[in-house]
Design a protein around this motif. Structure first.
Motif, PDB file in Angstrom:
ATOM      1  N   GLY A 182      30.438  10.874  66.844  1.00 57.14           N
ATOM      2  CA  GLY A 182      29.294  11.705  66.490  1.00 57.14           C
ATOM      3  C   GLY A 182      28.479  11.081  65.372  1.00 57.14           C
ATOM      4  O   GLY A 182      28.854   9.993  64.876  1.00 57.14           O
ATOM      5  N   PRO A 183      27.411  11.703  64.988  1.00 61.26           N
ATOM      6  CA  PRO A 183      26.878  12.951  65.579  1.00 61.26           C
ATOM      7  C   PRO A 183      26.116  12.701  66.889  1.00 61.26           C
ATOM      8  O   PRO A 183      25.656  11.609  67.129  1.00 61.26           O
ATOM      9  N   PHE A 184      26.018  13.782  67.695  1.00 59.53           N
ATOM     10  CA  PHE A 184      25.264  13.753  68.956  1.00 59.53           C
ATOM     11  C   PHE A 184      24.227  14.870  68.913  1.00 59.53           C
ATOM     12  O   PHE A 184      24.340  15.828  68.141  1.00 59.53           O
ATOM     13  N   THR A 185      23.224  14.702  69.760  1.00 59.06           N
ATOM     14  CA  THR A 185      22.154  15.702  69.788  1.00 59.06           C
ATOM     15  C   THR A 185      22.548  16.961  70.549  1.00 59.06           C
ATOM     16  O   THR A 185      21.868  17.996  70.447  1.00 59.06           O
ATOM     17  N   THR A 186      23.614  16.867  71.297  1.00 56.58           N
ATOM     18  CA  THR A 186      24.122  18.045  72.047  1.00 56.58           C
ATOM     19  C   THR A 186      25.639  18.123  71.859  1.00 56.58           C
ATOM     20  O   THR A 186      26.289  17.153  71.440  1.00 56.58           O
ATOM     21  N   ASP A 187      26.180  19.291  72.188  1.00 62.32           N
ATOM     22  CA  ASP A 187      27.641  19.433  72.159  1.00 62.32           C
ATOM     23  C   ASP A 187      28.252  18.529  73.235  1.00 62.32           C
ATOM     24  O   ASP A 187      27.697  18.395  74.340  1.00 62.32           O
ATOM     25  N   ILE A 188      29.407  17.911  72.907  1.00 60.36           N
ATOM     26  CA  ILE A 188      30.079  17.059  73.883  1.00 60.36           C
ATOM     27  C   ILE A 188      31.561  17.473  73.961  1.00 60.36           C
ATOM     28  O   ILE A 188      32.125  18.005  72.994  1.00 60.36           O
ATOM     29  N   TRP A 276      30.473  19.928  68.127  1.00 66.20           N
ATOM     30  CA  TRP A 276      29.125  20.470  68.009  1.00 66.20           C
ATOM     31  C   TRP A 276      28.108  19.343  67.786  1.00 66.20           C
ATOM     32  O   TRP A 276      28.421  18.286  67.236  1.00 66.20           O
ATOM     33  N   SER A 277      26.916  19.659  68.226  1.00 65.37           N
ATOM     34  CA  SER A 277      25.840  18.676  68.011  1.00 65.37           C
ATOM     35  C   SER A 277      25.566  18.514  66.516  1.00 65.37           C
ATOM     36  O   SER A 277      25.642  19.474  65.739  1.00 65.37           O
ATOM     37  N   GLY A 278      25.252  17.271  66.096  1.00 64.15           N
ATOM     38  CA  GLY A 278      24.960  16.987  64.705  1.00 64.15           C
ATOM     39  C   GLY A 278      26.197  16.869  63.836  1.00 64.15           C
ATOM     40  O   GLY A 278      26.111  16.663  62.623  1.00 64.15           O
ATOM     41  N   MET A 279      27.380  17.036  64.421  1.00 64.63           N
ATOM     42  CA  MET A 279      28.611  16.967  63.653  1.00 64.63           C
ATOM     43  C   MET A 279      29.284  15.603  63.879  1.00 64.63           C
ATOM     44  O   MET A 279      29.070  14.936  64.883  1.00 64.63           O
ATOM     45  N   ARG A 280      30.169  15.251  62.908  1.00 64.96           N
ATOM     46  CA  ARG A 280      30.837  13.958  63.000  1.00 64.96           C
ATOM     47  C   ARG A 280      32.281  14.103  62.523  1.00 64.96           C
ATOM     48  O   ARG A 280      32.568  14.817  61.551  1.00 64.96           O
ATOM     49  N   ILE A 281      33.206  13.410  63.212  1.00 57.84           N
ATOM     50  CA  ILE A 281      34.624  13.392  62.826  1.00 57.84           C
ATOM     51  C   ILE A 281      35.075  11.940  62.768  1.00 57.84           C
ATOM     52  O   ILE A 281      34.441  11.037  63.329  1.00 57.84           O
ATOM     53  N   TYR A 282      36.171  11.750  62.066  1.00 60.23           N
ATOM     54  CA  TYR A 282      36.691  10.400  61.874  1.00 60.23           C
ATOM     55  C   TYR A 282      38.167  10.367  62.298  1.00 60.23           C
ATOM     56  O   TYR A 282      38.909  11.308  62.053  1.00 60.23           O
TER      57      TYR A 282
END
Length: 307
Positions: A182-188, A276-282
Motif C-alpha cells: 500500500g497505499p492503494f487508491t481502492t480497497d484491496i 483500506w484505500s490510502g493505508m499502508r502496512i509493513y
C-alpha cells in the motif's frame, strides 16, 4: 358181627351222600333209595329168621344211642348247601377280582401308552428347543456381526466427520523478504502467502480467501503492523460484508493492531481480509501481519437458523 356190618353200612352211606351233595345234592327219597340199594348189596336175600334177627339187632343198637340217619343227613345237607353258597360267593369274589385285574391291566396298558406318547412329546420338544437354540445362536451371531460392521462403519464415519471438522489455517503476509504493501487508491484483498497451517485446505493462499467447507461456528483473527506517518487499517469481510476492523495511527515510530471475530458460516461462505484505500502496512521475516481462522464446532441446520 352184625353190629359191625351195620356201622360200616352207615359209614358208606354217609360218604356216598356227602359225595352226592358235593356233586349236586340228593333229596331224601334218593337217599332212602340209596340206603335200600346198599342194604340189598350188603344183605342178600335172607330168610325171615335172619331178617328178624337183623331187625332185632338194629333196634337194639339204635336203642343203645346210634343217631337217627335222616337227621344226620339233613344236617349234612344243610352244611353242604351252606358250603356251596360260600363257594358261590367265593367264586363271585374271584370273578370280581379277575375283572378288576383286567381293568387294572387295561389301565396300566393305557398309562404305558400315555407314557410312551409323553416321552415322544418330550423328545420332540427337546428337538424343537435344540433347533430354537441353534436358530437363536445363528441370529445372535448375525446380529453381532451386523453390530460389529455397524460399529466399524460408525467409527469410520466419526473419523471422517472428525477429519471434516479438522479445519484450521494461519498465514503470514509475505512469503519472503520485507517491504510495504500500500497505499492503494481502492480497497484491496490481501493475499497471505506464507502458509503456516492449512488443515482441511479451506484457505487459498493465491486468492487470500477462506471458503467454509462445513456449516458451523468459526473463529478468525488478524494482526497488522506499520511505521509512523501512515495509518494502517484492515477489515475482515464475510461474503462481501464488513465484519470487524484492525486500525492504528501513529505520527512517528511503529504501530500495530489486531482484532478477531466468531462467524457463523454456511457451506461455501467466504471470509477474507481487505486493506483500506490510502493505508499502508509493513511486513518482513518476522511475519508481523497474519490472518488465521479455525472451526470451533459444526452446527446442524436448525441451530444455525436459530442463531
Amino acid at each position: 358181627m352184625k353190629a359191625l356190618v351195620c356201622i360200616l353200612l352207615l359209614l358208606e352211606t354217609f360218604e356216598f351222600v356227602a359225595q352226592q351233595q358235593v356233586d349236586g345234592g340228593l333229596n331224601e327219597n334218593e337217599i332212602s333209595q340209596q340206603i335200600s340199594s346198599e342194604d340189598g348189596r350188603q344183605n342178600p336175600p335172607q330168610t325171615d329168621t335172619l331178617r328178624a334177627e337183623a331187625s332185632t339187632d338194629s333196634q337194639q343198637y339204635c336203642d343203645l344211642g346210634i343217631p337217627d340217619i335222616h337227621a344226620a343227613l339233613r344236617e349234612l345237607t344243610a352244611t353242604v348247601t351252606e358250603q356251596k353258597g360260600n363257594i358261590r360267593e367265593l367264586t363271585a369274589t374271584v370273578t370280581e377280582q379277575k375283572e378288576k385285574n383286567r381293568e387294572l391291566t387295561t389301565t396300566v396298558t393305557e398309562q404305558k401308552e400315555n407314557i410312551r406318547e409323553l416321552t415322544a412329546t418330550v423328545t420332540e420338544q427337546k428337538e424343537n428347543i435344540r433347533a430354537l437354540e441353534a436358530r437363536l445362536r445363528d441370529e445372535m451371531n448375525k446380529k453381532n456381526e451386523e453390530m460389529s460392521n455397524l460399529t466399524l462403519g460408525q467409527v469410520e464415519e466419526l473419523r471422517k466427520e472428525n477429519r471434516d471438522r479438522e479445519i484450521a489455517f494461519s498465514a503470514g503476509l509475505m512469503e519472503s523478504g520485507s517491504g510495504y504493501v500500500g497505499p492503494f487508491t481502492t480497497d484491496i484483498t490481501l493475499t497471505y502467502k506464507k502458509v503456516f497451517t492449512n488443515i482441511g485446505n479451506a484457505y487459498n493462499p493465491i486468492t487470500g480467501i477462506f471458503t467454509a467447507p462445513l456449516k458451523g461456528a468459526y473463529m478468525f483473527r488478524i494482526s497488522i503492523y506499520g511505521h509512523g506517518g501512515t495509518k494502517a487499517t484492515v477489515s475482515i469481510y464475510k461474503n462481501g460484508e464488513h465484519m470487524v476492523v484492525a486500525y492504528d495511527v501513529q505520527a512517528q515510530d511503529r504501530l500495530n493492531s489486531s482484532n478477531g471475530v466468531v462467524l457463523l458460516l454456511e457451506v461455501g461462505d467466504v471470509v477474507y481480509v481487505r486493506l483500506w484505500s490510502g493505508m499502508r502496512i509493513y511486513d518482513n521475516q518476522n511475519n508481523l501481519n497474519t490472518f488465521s481462522g479455525f472451526l470451533l464446532f459444526p452446527l446442524r441446520e436448525q441451530e444455525l437458523c436459530r442463531m
